[in-house]
Every structure is written in structure tokens, then in C-alpha cells.
Design a protein around this motif. Structure first.
Motif, mmCIF file in Angstrom:
data_model
loop_
_atom_site.group_PDB
_atom_site.id
_atom_site.type_symbol
_atom_site.label_atom_id
_atom_site.label_comp_id
_atom_site.label_asym_id
_atom_site.label_seq_id
_atom_site.Cartn_x
_atom_site.Cartn_y
_atom_site.Cartn_z
ATOM 1 N N ASN A 178 0.547 -1.321 0.338
ATOM 2 C CA ASN A 178 0.108 0.177 0.226
ATOM 3 C C ASN A 178 0.962 1.250 -0.256
ATOM 4 O O ASN A 178 1.867 1.650 0.831
ATOM 5 C CB ASN A 178 -0.556 0.011 1.549
ATOM 6 N N LEU A 179 0.830 2.400 -1.083
ATOM 7 C CA LEU A 179 1.552 3.592 -0.732
ATOM 8 C C LEU A 179 0.441 4.430 -0.249
ATOM 9 O O LEU A 179 0.036 3.801 0.934
ATOM 10 C CB LEU A 179 1.319 4.198 -2.144
ATOM 11 N N SER A 180 0.746 5.785 0.758
ATOM 12 C CA SER A 180 0.008 6.177 1.439
ATOM 13 C C SER A 180 -1.000 6.612 1.059
ATOM 14 O O SER A 180 -1.557 6.840 0.147
ATOM 15 C CB SER A 180 0.967 7.583 1.663
ATOM 16 N N VAL A 181 -1.595 5.694 1.234
ATOM 17 C CA VAL A 181 -3.384 5.259 2.108
ATOM 18 C C VAL A 181 -4.284 6.775 1.671
ATOM 19 O O VAL A 181 -5.266 7.001 1.256
ATOM 20 C CB VAL A 181 -4.202 4.895 2.672
ATOM 21 N N ARG A 211 -1.616 12.012 -4.775
ATOM 22 C CA ARG A 211 -2.282 12.439 -3.660
ATOM 23 C C ARG A 211 -3.547 11.729 -4.212
ATOM 24 O O ARG A 211 -4.327 11.097 -5.177
ATOM 25 C CB ARG A 211 -2.872 13.768 -4.600
ATOM 26 N N PRO A 212 -3.900 11.044 -3.059
ATOM 27 C CA PRO A 212 -5.359 10.141 -2.834
ATOM 28 C C PRO A 212 -6.807 10.910 -3.241
ATOM 29 O O PRO A 212 -6.615 11.620 -2.936
ATOM 30 C CB PRO A 212 -5.065 9.241 -1.387
ATOM 31 N N ILE A 213 -6.962 10.361 -3.376
ATOM 32 C CA ILE A 213 -8.587 10.708 -4.354
ATOM 33 C C ILE A 213 -9.744 10.170 -3.430
ATOM 34 O O ILE A 213 -10.631 10.840 -3.082
ATOM 35 C CB ILE A 213 -8.966 10.053 -5.727
ATOM 36 N N ASN A 214 -9.400 8.551 -2.948
ATOM 37 C CA ASN A 214 -10.162 8.540 -1.697
ATOM 38 C C ASN A 214 -9.439 7.000 -1.341
ATOM 39 O O ASN A 214 -8.694 6.694 -1.887
ATOM 40 C CB ASN A 214 -11.732 7.759 -2.316
ATOM 41 N N ASP A 282 10.345 -0.248 4.347
ATOM 42 C CA ASP A 282 9.264 0.026 6.274
ATOM 43 C C ASP A 282 8.358 0.879 6.165
ATOM 44 O O ASP A 282 7.329 1.000 5.314
ATOM 45 C CB ASP A 282 10.837 1.471 6.870
ATOM 46 N N GLU A 283 8.352 1.464 7.991
ATOM 47 C CA GLU A 283 7.049 1.768 7.881
ATOM 48 C C GLU A 283 6.247 3.626 7.742
ATOM 49 O O GLU A 283 5.831 4.022 7.954
ATOM 50 C CB GLU A 283 7.020 1.436 9.893
ATOM 51 N N ASP A 284 7.844 3.712 7.239
ATOM 52 C CA ASP A 284 8.109 5.203 6.153
ATOM 53 C C ASP A 284 7.223 5.170 5.435
ATOM 54 O O ASP A 284 7.899 6.286 4.368
ATOM 55 C CB ASP A 284 9.248 5.690 7.140
ATOM 56 N N ASN A 285 6.853 4.175 4.626
ATOM 57 C CA ASN A 285 6.639 4.571 2.802
ATOM 58 C C ASN A 285 7.740 4.657 2.106
ATOM 59 O O ASN A 285 7.973 4.623 0.760
ATOM 60 C CB ASN A 285 5.159 5.187 2.767
ATOM 61 N N ALA A 311 5.667 13.249 3.914
ATOM 62 C CA ALA A 311 4.357 13.240 3.615
ATOM 63 C C ALA A 311 3.528 14.418 4.201
ATOM 64 O O ALA A 311 4.198 15.816 4.340
ATOM 65 C CB ALA A 311 3.860 12.503 5.234
ATOM 66 N N GLY A 312 1.899 15.014 3.337
ATOM 67 C CA GLY A 312 1.902 16.317 3.438
ATOM 68 C C GLY A 312 0.392 15.773 3.102
ATOM 69 O O GLY A 312 -0.086 15.631 4.793
#
Length: 324
Positions: A178-181, A211-214, A282-285, A311-312
Motif C-alpha cells: 500500500n502506498l500512502s492511503v 494524491r489520494p482521491i479516495n 519500512d513503516e515510513d513508506n 508526507a503532506g
């Protein structure tokens, strides 16, 4: 005594490597692990690769791969090709600096393997994967992270380090890719770039704006600056362990096996596609990537490196409905 010297790749992998890669069925189902220690040893002008395995899995793949014997086979070592001369593996590997892309056959397992090994000194690990085929049909996948030791047999501290690493790998190997969800952000890094003749031709700055959309869709823009210069935007969707890329600049799909995503993306309107293996380590993506740009159905460039996530904003923060 031979005056032959080991290849650069052989020097890069000196030592005994320890890992516990996960085993997946063809649909991505995790079925167990394989404790491995292995080494490629150069002595008197000859290279011998040995590997000791202990599978702990369920289902028919356990019977298939736990053959109950130490693997040991010859290697014709060079920086152009590493040729595996059996009896356990027959085929070859293609080195690019600290990465080797191999394709070979295992008579004991009755599978053809595409194995990508990437040594990442800055992270202190080797990122390993094998896709297992019968002909063109994938029947399973091995993948996992390894560490190297020089004194494992004699040093209790090293033995404890390896034990801790193996336990962590047993837990982490089944985590989904999973990338940043929920957070938008930027993946940044620098990749080495090799041409089709396996020559290092420079580096590339790599930026992926995410950029996540959903929870299942995101928009991503990949920008390459340096030896290779491209910019592509695509909408990315995830459904379980499958992904799709919907353009406008790249179209394709991918399938993940635990922390690893294997995908092919076609560039719209050009005879160009991107094969990729991307691994969340790792846990930092943090992503470790191996990419190949294929132009007119021929290898053009091989690129690999580490992308760190900045992360933003949380763009999928809680939503509310206020009722008076």
C-alpha cells in the motif's frame, strides 16, 4: 591457482546472506515462508553458489519446493553475464552495478524463475524476489529482504542480529503493498541509470507526486530528470492486490505479492513501456524500485534506487454531517 578475478557483482555480494522470504500462490495468497542462508563463493578461479532452505508453508507448494537437499551449483562469473551451470539452476543473470536480473530454470522445482536481486547499502539490505513460471504462466512468487554477515558462525552478536531479522521478516512478509492511503505527498530519490549494454550512464532524479482521491484511487505524476527525461500522470486504482493505471499518460496494471508490486505501464502514443518492481521496505513508506524502460519491445534503460516519502496533508480526514 588461477589468476582470474571475481566480477564486480561477485565482490558486492561477498558474505553469507540471511533472509526469510515469503511464499505466495499465483493469485497473491500468502502461504508461508522459507528460511534461507546462501552465499556465492569465489575460490581458485571458480564460483560456487550454495543455498540452504527450510520452507514452512501450507498447500501443494510446500511439497513442490521443499526438496530436502542443499542447493549447490556452478557459476560462470562475469560482469556481462553470470551463467548458472547446474545441477540446481540452469540459466543466466544480467548484472547492472548493484542489481542483477536473472532468468533461469530449476529442474527440482520445475519452474522458470525471474529473480531480481538489488543490494541497497544505504539501507543495509538486499531486496530479493523470484517470480516462478511454468512457460509463461506464473505459479507462485518468493520475495523478501536479506542481510549479509561475515562472521555468523563465530559471533553470537551476529547470530542474534540474524535471528531478530528473520523474526521480523516472518511478520512483515505478508503485509500488503500500500502506498500512502490518506496523506498526499512526494516520493523523492535518485536512481542509477544503465543502458542496454549494462553500462552506467548517469543518474536520474525521480519524483512521484501522490494524491489520494479516495481509499482506492489516487492520482500520481512521475517525473524523471537527468539521463532520462519524462513526465507522466495517471490515475491509479487498487482492488485487493491488483492495481490499474488509467491514463491519461500511462495505461496498464500490476499485481502485488505482499510488500512487492510488479507492474507494466504503457506510455500513451509511444512505443514505450515501464516494467517495475516496487517494494515497501519500512513503516515510513520507503520504496525500493527496480524499473526497466522498454522501447520498441527492446530494453532501453534499467534504473533502480530508493524513494523516500515526504508526507503532506491528510486529504482523507474525517468528514461530518451537521444536523441542526
Amino acid at each position: 591457482m588461477s589468476d582470474k578475478q571475481p566480477s564486480n557483482w561477485q565482490k558486492a555480494i561477498e558474505g553469507e546472506w540471511h533472509g526469510c522470504p515469503s511464499l505466495f500462490e499465483s493469485d497473491g495468497t500468502w502461504v508461508g515462508t522459507n528460511k534461507v542462508n546462501r552465499a556465492s563463493e569465489f575460490k581458485d578461479g571458480r564460483t560456487t553458489y550454495w543455498m540452504e532452505t527450510r520452507f514452512d508453508a501450507t498447500g501443494p507448494l510446500m511439497d513442490r519446493f521443499e526438496i530436502g537437499a542443499r542447493m549447490e551449483f556452478g557459476v560462470v562469473d562475469s560482469d556481462q553475464d553470470r551463467i548458472y551451470t547446474g545441477p540446481d539452476f540452469i540459466g543466466s543473470g544480467r548484472p547492472y552495478g548493484l542489481l542483477v536480473d536473472s532468468n533461469y530454470y530449476s529442474p527440482g522445482w520445475n519452474v522458470n524463475l525471474r529473480t531480481v536481486n538489488h543490494v541497497v547499502p544505504e539501507l543495509g539490505m538486499q531486496v530479493y524476489s523470484s517470480q516462478l513460471f511454468e512457460g509463461d504462466t506464473i505459479v507462485g512468487v518468493f520475495n523478501g529482504l536479506y542481510i549479509v554477515t561475515q562472521d555468523h558462525e563465530s559471533n553470537p552478536a551476529t547470530q542474534q542480529q540474524v535471528s531478530d531479522w528473520l523474526e521480523k521478516e516472518k511478520m512483515d512478509g505478508k503485509k500488503p503493498f500500500n502506498l500512502s492511503v490518506k496523506h498526499e505527498g512526494v516520493y523523492r530519490g535518485e536512481f542509477e541509470v544503465y543502458d542496454a549494454n549494462q553500462q552506467l550512464v548517469g543518474t536520474n532524479k525521480v519524483t512521484i507526486t501522490h494524491r489520494p482521491i479516495n481509499l482506492l484511487h489516487s492520482e500520481q505524476t512521475i517525473e524523471l530528470e537527468g539521463v532520462v527525461n519524462h513526465k507522466w500522470t495517471a490515475m491509479r486504482t487498487r482492488n485487493g492486490n491488483t492495481q490499474q493505471f488509467h491514463g491519461p499518460d500511462m495505461f496498464g496494471n500490476g499485481k502485488s505479492y505482499g510488500r512487492y508490486l510488479y507492474s507494466i505501464r504503457h506510455v500513451y502514443g509511444e512505443p514505450l513501456k515501464l516494467w517495475s518492481r516496487e517494494t515497501v521496505v519500512d513503516e515510513d513508506n520507503t520504496l525500493v524500485c527496480a524499473w526497466q524502460l522498454i522501447e520498441s519491445q527492446k530494453e532501453k534503460y534499467t534504473l533502480f534506487g530508493v524513494l523516500r516519502f515526504e508526507a503532506g496533508e491528510n486529504v482523507l480526514a474525517p468528514t461530518y454531517v451537521d444536523r441542526g
